[in-house]
Structure formats: structure tokens, C-alpha cells
Design a protein around this motif. Structure first.
Motif, PDB file in Angstrom:
ATOM      1  N   SER A   1      69.421  49.848  24.215  1.00  0.00           N
ATOM      2  CA  SER A   1      69.424  48.287  23.578  1.00  0.00           C
ATOM      3  C   SER A   1      68.264  48.394  22.594  1.00  0.00           C
ATOM      4  O   SER A   1      68.600  47.864  21.453  1.00  0.00           O
ATOM      5  N   ARG A   2      67.488  49.190  22.761  1.00  0.00           N
ATOM      6  CA  ARG A   2      66.173  49.175  21.668  1.00  0.00           C
ATOM      7  C   ARG A   2      66.573  50.104  20.686  1.00  0.00           C
ATOM      8  O   ARG A   2      65.852  50.402  19.715  1.00  0.00           O
ATOM      9  N   GLY A   3      67.625  50.918  20.676  1.00  0.00           N
ATOM     10  CA  GLY A   3      68.214  51.782  19.580  1.00  0.00           C
ATOM     11  C   GLY A   3      67.961  53.081  19.863  1.00  0.00           C
ATOM     12  O   GLY A   3      68.345  54.012  19.087  1.00  0.00           O
ATOM     13  N   GLU A   4      67.793  53.802  21.064  1.00  0.00           N
ATOM     14  CA  GLU A   4      67.599  54.972  21.263  1.00  0.00           C
ATOM     15  C   GLU A   4      69.038  55.443  21.389  1.00  0.00           C
ATOM     16  O   GLU A   4      69.673  55.047  22.124  1.00  0.00           O
ATOM     17  N   ARG A   5      69.047  56.780  20.893  1.00  0.00           N
ATOM     18  CA  ARG A   5      70.395  57.275  20.581  1.00  0.00           C
ATOM     19  C   ARG A   5      70.844  58.413  22.003  1.00  0.00           C
ATOM     20  O   ARG A   5      71.053  59.305  21.818  1.00  0.00           O
ATOM     21  N   THR A   6      70.938  57.548  23.166  1.00  0.00           N
ATOM     22  CA  THR A   6      71.578  58.073  24.251  1.00  0.00           C
ATOM     23  C   THR A   6      72.751  58.054  24.435  1.00  0.00           C
ATOM     24  O   THR A   6      73.566  57.121  23.715  1.00  0.00           O
ATOM     25  N   ARG A   7      73.531  58.578  25.426  1.00  0.00           N
ATOM     26  CA  ARG A   7      75.130  58.588  25.774  1.00  0.00           C
ATOM     27  C   ARG A   7      75.015  58.424  27.130  1.00  0.00           C
ATOM     28  O   ARG A   7      74.312  59.220  27.822  1.00  0.00           O
ATOM     29  N   LEU A   8      75.817  57.506  27.680  1.00  0.00           N
ATOM     30  CA  LEU A   8      76.183  57.583  29.167  1.00  0.00           C
ATOM     31  C   LEU A   8      77.274  58.633  29.494  1.00  0.00           C
ATOM     32  O   LEU A   8      78.450  58.724  29.012  1.00  0.00           O
ATOM     33  N   ILE A   9      76.970  59.495  30.318  1.00  0.00           N
ATOM     34  CA  ILE A   9      77.866  60.650  30.779  1.00  0.00           C
ATOM     35  C   ILE A   9      78.189  60.850  32.221  1.00  0.00           C
ATOM     36  O   ILE A   9      79.190  61.615  32.427  1.00  0.00           O
ATOM     37  N   GLY A  10      77.790  60.014  33.037  1.00  0.00           N
ATOM     38  CA  GLY A  10      78.107  59.736  34.428  1.00  0.00           C
ATOM     39  C   GLY A  10      77.564  58.528  35.133  1.00  0.00           C
ATOM     40  O   GLY A  10      76.707  57.991  34.530  1.00  0.00           O
ATOM     41  N   LEU A  11      78.240  58.057  36.017  1.00  0.00           N
ATOM     42  CA  LEU A  11      77.884  57.026  36.877  1.00  0.00           C
ATOM     43  C   LEU A  11      77.996  57.341  38.365  1.00  0.00           C
ATOM     44  O   LEU A  11      78.979  57.640  38.602  1.00  0.00           O
ATOM     45  N   THR A  12      77.195  57.126  39.268  1.00  0.00           N
ATOM     46  CA  THR A  12      77.323  57.165  40.709  1.00  0.00           C
ATOM     47  C   THR A  12      77.266  55.632  41.221  1.00  0.00           C
ATOM     48  O   THR A  12      76.643  54.874  40.578  1.00  0.00           O
ATOM     49  N   TRP A  13      77.632  55.379  42.465  1.00  0.00           N
ATOM     50  CA  TRP A  13      77.634  54.407  43.219  1.00  0.00           C
ATOM     51  C   TRP A  13      77.090  54.820  44.726  1.00  0.00           C
ATOM     52  O   TRP A  13      78.013  55.179  45.293  1.00  0.00           O
ATOM     53  N   ILE A  14      75.644  54.657  44.843  1.00  0.00           N
ATOM     54  CA  ILE A  14      75.282  55.038  46.082  1.00  0.00           C
ATOM     55  C   ILE A  14      74.566  53.880  46.856  1.00  0.00           C
ATOM     56  O   ILE A  14      73.612  53.370  46.341  1.00  0.00           O
ATOM     57  N   GLU A  15      75.170  53.373  48.100  1.00  0.00           N
ATOM     58  CA  GLU A  15      74.539  52.460  48.819  1.00  0.00           C
ATOM     59  C   GLU A  15      73.411  52.607  49.244  1.00  0.00           C
ATOM     60  O   GLU A  15      72.886  53.502  49.745  1.00  0.00           O
ATOM     61  N   GLU A  16      72.295  51.877  48.884  1.00  0.00           N
ATOM     62  CA  GLU A  16      70.937  52.049  49.097  1.00  0.00           C
ATOM     63  C   GLU A  16      70.416  50.659  49.766  1.00  0.00           C
ATOM     64  O   GLU A  16      70.320  49.598  49.065  1.00  0.00           O
ATOM     65  N   ARG A  17      70.057  50.491  50.932  1.00  0.00           N
ATOM     66  CA  ARG A  17      69.941  49.346  51.641  1.00  0.00           C
ATOM     67  C   ARG A  17      69.166  48.098  50.883  1.00  0.00           C
ATOM     68  O   ARG A  17      68.177  48.385  50.507  1.00  0.00           O
ATOM     69  N   GLN A  18      69.923  47.149  50.490  1.00  0.00           N
ATOM     70  CA  GLN A  18      69.216  46.024  49.962  1.00  0.00           C
ATOM     71  C   GLN A  18      69.320  44.845  50.724  1.00  0.00           C
ATOM     72  O   GLN A  18      70.364  44.517  51.433  1.00  0.00           O
ATOM     73  N   VAL A  19      68.030  44.247  50.908  1.00  0.00           N
ATOM     74  CA  VAL A  19      68.009  43.199  51.985  1.00  0.00           C
ATOM     75  C   VAL A  19      67.133  42.022  51.407  1.00  0.00           C
ATOM     76  O   VAL A  19      66.205  42.377  50.303  1.00  0.00           O
ATOM     77  N   VAL A  20      67.275  41.011  51.831  1.00  0.00           N
ATOM     78  CA  VAL A  20      66.486  39.789  51.574  1.00  0.00           C
ATOM     79  C   VAL A  20      65.410  39.520  52.857  1.00  0.00           C
ATOM     80  O   VAL A  20      65.975  39.374  53.927  1.00  0.00           O
ATOM     81  N   LEU A  21      64.076  39.753  52.789  1.00  0.00           N
ATOM     82  CA  LEU A  21      63.346  39.462  53.766  1.00  0.00           C
ATOM     83  C   LEU A  21      62.732  38.054  53.852  1.00  0.00           C
ATOM     84  O   LEU A  21      62.500  37.615  52.713  1.00  0.00           O
ATOM     85  N   VAL A  22      62.294  37.653  55.081  1.00  0.00           N
ATOM     86  CA  VAL A  22      61.713  36.364  55.377  1.00  0.00           C
ATOM     87  C   VAL A  22      60.776  36.453  56.480  1.00  0.00           C
ATOM     88  O   VAL A  22      60.540  37.412  57.386  1.00  0.00           O
ATOM     89  N   ALA A  23      59.771  35.610  56.509  1.00  0.00           N
ATOM     90  CA  ALA A  23      58.802  35.387  57.476  1.00  0.00           C
ATOM     91  C   ALA A  23      59.289  35.041  58.825  1.00  0.00           C
ATOM     92  O   ALA A  23      60.454  34.551  58.970  1.00  0.00           O
ATOM     93  N   PRO A  24      58.788  35.904  59.978  1.00  0.00           N
ATOM     94  CA  PRO A  24      59.443  35.431  61.234  1.00  0.00           C
ATOM     95  C   PRO A  24      59.276  34.002  61.696  1.00  0.00           C
ATOM     96  O   PRO A  24      58.096  33.291  61.456  1.00  0.00           O
ATOM     97  N   GLY A  25      60.111  33.531  62.208  1.00  0.00           N
ATOM     98  CA  GLY A  25      60.285  31.906  62.364  1.00  0.00           C
ATOM     99  C   GLY A  25      60.494  31.034  61.276  1.00  0.00           C
ATOM    100  O   GLY A  25      60.465  30.040  61.547  1.00  0.00           O
TER     101      GLY A  25
END
Length: 341
Positions: free
Chosen positions: A79-103
């Protein structure tokens, strides 16, 4: 005639401390072995001497760099203008959770209505931690038909809190917030130490769109200069990653060992963050589905002000290097990678 550009003396790679084919290939020394006959040194940005530009992990302002990491910095750099190219994508489930205080009484995404949610503030060029929290909460809330406007966002300054998620978990313990988003192996261990409870398991939500975040999908990017001047090097680098992913699919115990080293977490943290079958998911592609998921992430990041300019994801992607890399592997289907010393 114009002579071909000289081969670079060094190829660089960088990856996040998460499951990646790059991390597998680096651990097995297969990238070094691939390019040594050309007189090319392959170096990790993370392990480099102080003279290396480690900020390139985020800016990608290093033409000889391959990056397999979170999509927030990758999209930001483009987005800032760096001349990169996207050459691959993975989808790896990596535990995502919402935590709360006990009680707390918060047991579901719907229970987040009206609650104070932690949004960390890091004084860095691209605050991917804050972006992750925003997108994590958005996914959880969307699963219940809610949005951020249904909550009370609370900025949590991260300065002076060493360790991932430390500021947010401290705010939770002190009662300053009601809910914290975390992900990955170190988060599993940190949550257990803090005594927090899981209110929302994003990995259990049936629609993967609720889990779009910094690492889902995770891009592999390369600088346009390297791709223009030495496309064969890009193809070969990707071919090693494909073969590393093939090896990982048959070596779950070794993948767990490498993940422990990559993440800095113990066996319990790795087991808690990555479900059985993670070793089967390291192959990159540029499927329409993954590109569409990344485009959703781009739109959300831009809406939150993380991207100065739009990134047209399909135009950014170049599928040809991955196609050529697959052909290289198909030409030698029975050639095993050498064993690590």
C-alpha cells in the motif's frame, strides 16, 4: 546484446514465528543446499548480524527478500508503494480465541454486547497487533450478528509490557477491560498462566470468514526487482517450499518439533494452538477463494486506517512463479530432499 544481470550474492528470507514452509525448509537447511552450487548465500533476516535491515520484515525494502508472514505488514508495504508481488497464500488454522476473566458471565460472542474490548496500542510503524485484535473481535462479533459498534473499545498501551498479549492480559486481570483477543501457541500459554477463560473459540465457527486475520490467509511475497531480474531463482525458492510442505505432510512429529522452535512455545502451547492436521496445510496456492479472503482483509484494514492506499489483491498476485515451481517438482517427482546434517 544486453548481458543478463549478475546473480545476487545473497538471498534473504523472513518468516513469522508460526507454521510456514519457509521455516520447515530453513530448519532442514534445504534452501542453503539449493543455492550453494550457484555461490549464493541464503540468510535469515531473523538470524542476521546487526548490519541487516530487520525492519525489512515489515517494509520489504530489500530486493533480495522472500517473506512468508502476516498479511497486515505485507499489505501495508504494498500500500505504501513497495514493489512487491504476491506469489503464494496459505491458510493455517492458528488458535484464535476471545478470553475473559473467571466468573465474568461472558460465555459467547453474543455476550460481548456492551462489553469493554481490549485494543492494544504499540508504537511501531505498522501496529499489526492492534489490527489483529480489531479483526479478531470483528470476526467473533459477526458470528453473532454484531459489530464493533455494539462494544466499548478500550485502548491499551503496550509500552512497558514485555511479551505477547501481556498488556491486554494485565488489563483483563486489573478489570480495565472485559475481553481480550489472542492467537497462537504463546497466547495459549499466556492465557493459562493468567487464569483467563475462553469465551469464544473462533476456530470452532463454521464460516472461515470469521477467522480472517493477520495469518489467515498468510502471504508469500517477493520483490518485483528480483522477480524481473532472476525469475528462475524465485521459481527454485518456491519449489523448495513446495517440497518442504510435501515433507511436512508425512512428518507430523518433526513439524511439531520445528513449530516449538519457531514459536518459542513448549509442547503444550503448540498442541493447544495447532490442531491435528496442521502439518498437512503448509502448501501455498493462489486459489480464487484465498485471494477473495485476502481481499476482504484488505478492505477491512483500509476501513480501519491501516493502509494509506488501496491494494488490488488480484493485480498484486502473480501466479506464474508458483506454476513454474510446481512444474519443477513434477519433473523430478522421485527426487527426495537431502537429510539434514
Amino acid at each position: 546484446m544486453t548481458s543478463a544481470p549478475a546473480l545476487p550474492a545473497t538471498l534473504w528470507f523472513t518468516r513469522c514465528p508460526v507454521p510456514t514452509a519457509t521455516g520447515i525448509a530453513a530448519d532442514r537447511q534445504w534452501l542453503t543446499d539449493e543455492f550453494a552450487p550457484d555461490g549464493i548465500t541464503v540468510r535469515s533476516l531473523q538470524d542476521a548480524e546487526p548490519d541487516a535491515d530487520r525492519e525489512a520484515h515489515f517494509t520489504h525494502a530489500l530486493p533480495g527478500l522472500f517473506r512468508e508472514g502476516g498479511n497486515v505488514p505485507a499489505l501495508w508495504a504494498r500500500s505504501r508503494g513497495e514493489r512487491t508481488r504476491l506469489i503464494g497464500l496459505t491458510w493455517i488454522e492458528e488458535r484464535q480465541v476471545v478470553l475473559v476473566a473467571p466468573g465474568s458471565g461472558i460465555r459467547s460472542a453474543d455476550d460481548l454486547r456492551g462489553r469493554r474490548i481490549a485494543l492494544p496500542v504499540h508504537r511501531i510503524a505498522i501496529d499489526f497487533w492492534r489490527a489483529m485484535a480489531l479483526r479478531g473481535f470483528e470476526g467473533a462479533l459477526a458470528s453473532a450478528g454484531l459489530g464493533l459498534a455494539d462494544t466499548v473499545p478500550v485502548d491499551v498501551p503496550a509500552d512497558g509490557h514485555p511479551g505477547q498479549w501481556a498488556a491486554e492480559l494485565a488489563a483483563l486481570r486489573q478489570g480495565d477491560v472485559d475481553a481480550v483477543y489472542v492467537k497462537g501457541a504463546l497466547a495459549v500459554e499466556a492465557a493459562r498462566r493468567s487464569g483467563a477463560e475462553v469465551a469464544v473459540e473462533l476456530d470452532d465457527l463454521p464460516d472461515r470468514r470469521f477467522r480472517i486475520n493477520n495469518g489467515t490467509p498468510r502471504p508469500i511475497t517477493v520483490h518485483q526487482d528480483l522477480l524481473d531480474e532472476h525469475p528462475a531463482l524465485v521459481d527454485r525458492f518456491l519449489a523448495v517450499l513446495l517440497r518442504a510442505a510435501d515433507w511436512a505432510a508425512k512428518s507430523p512429529a518433526e513439524v511439531d518439533r520445528i513449530l516449538g522452535a519457531e514459536t518459542g512455545a513448549g509442547a503444550e502451547g503448540v498442541a493447544g494452538a495447532y490442531r491435528p492436521g496442521t502439518h498437512l496445510t503448509l502448501h501455498p496456492d493462489l486459489s480464487p477463494e484465498r485471494l477473495a479472503l485476502l481481499a476482504e482483509q484488505e478492505s477491512a484494514l483500509r476501513a480501519h486506517g491501516f493502509l494509506p492506499e488501496p491494494v488490488q489483491v488480484t493485480a498484486w498476485a502473480d501466479p506464474e512463479p508458483l506454476r513454474r515451481a510446481a512444474a519443477l517438482n513434477d519433473a523430478h517427482p522421485k527426487s527426495p530432499l537431502p537429510a539434514a546434517p
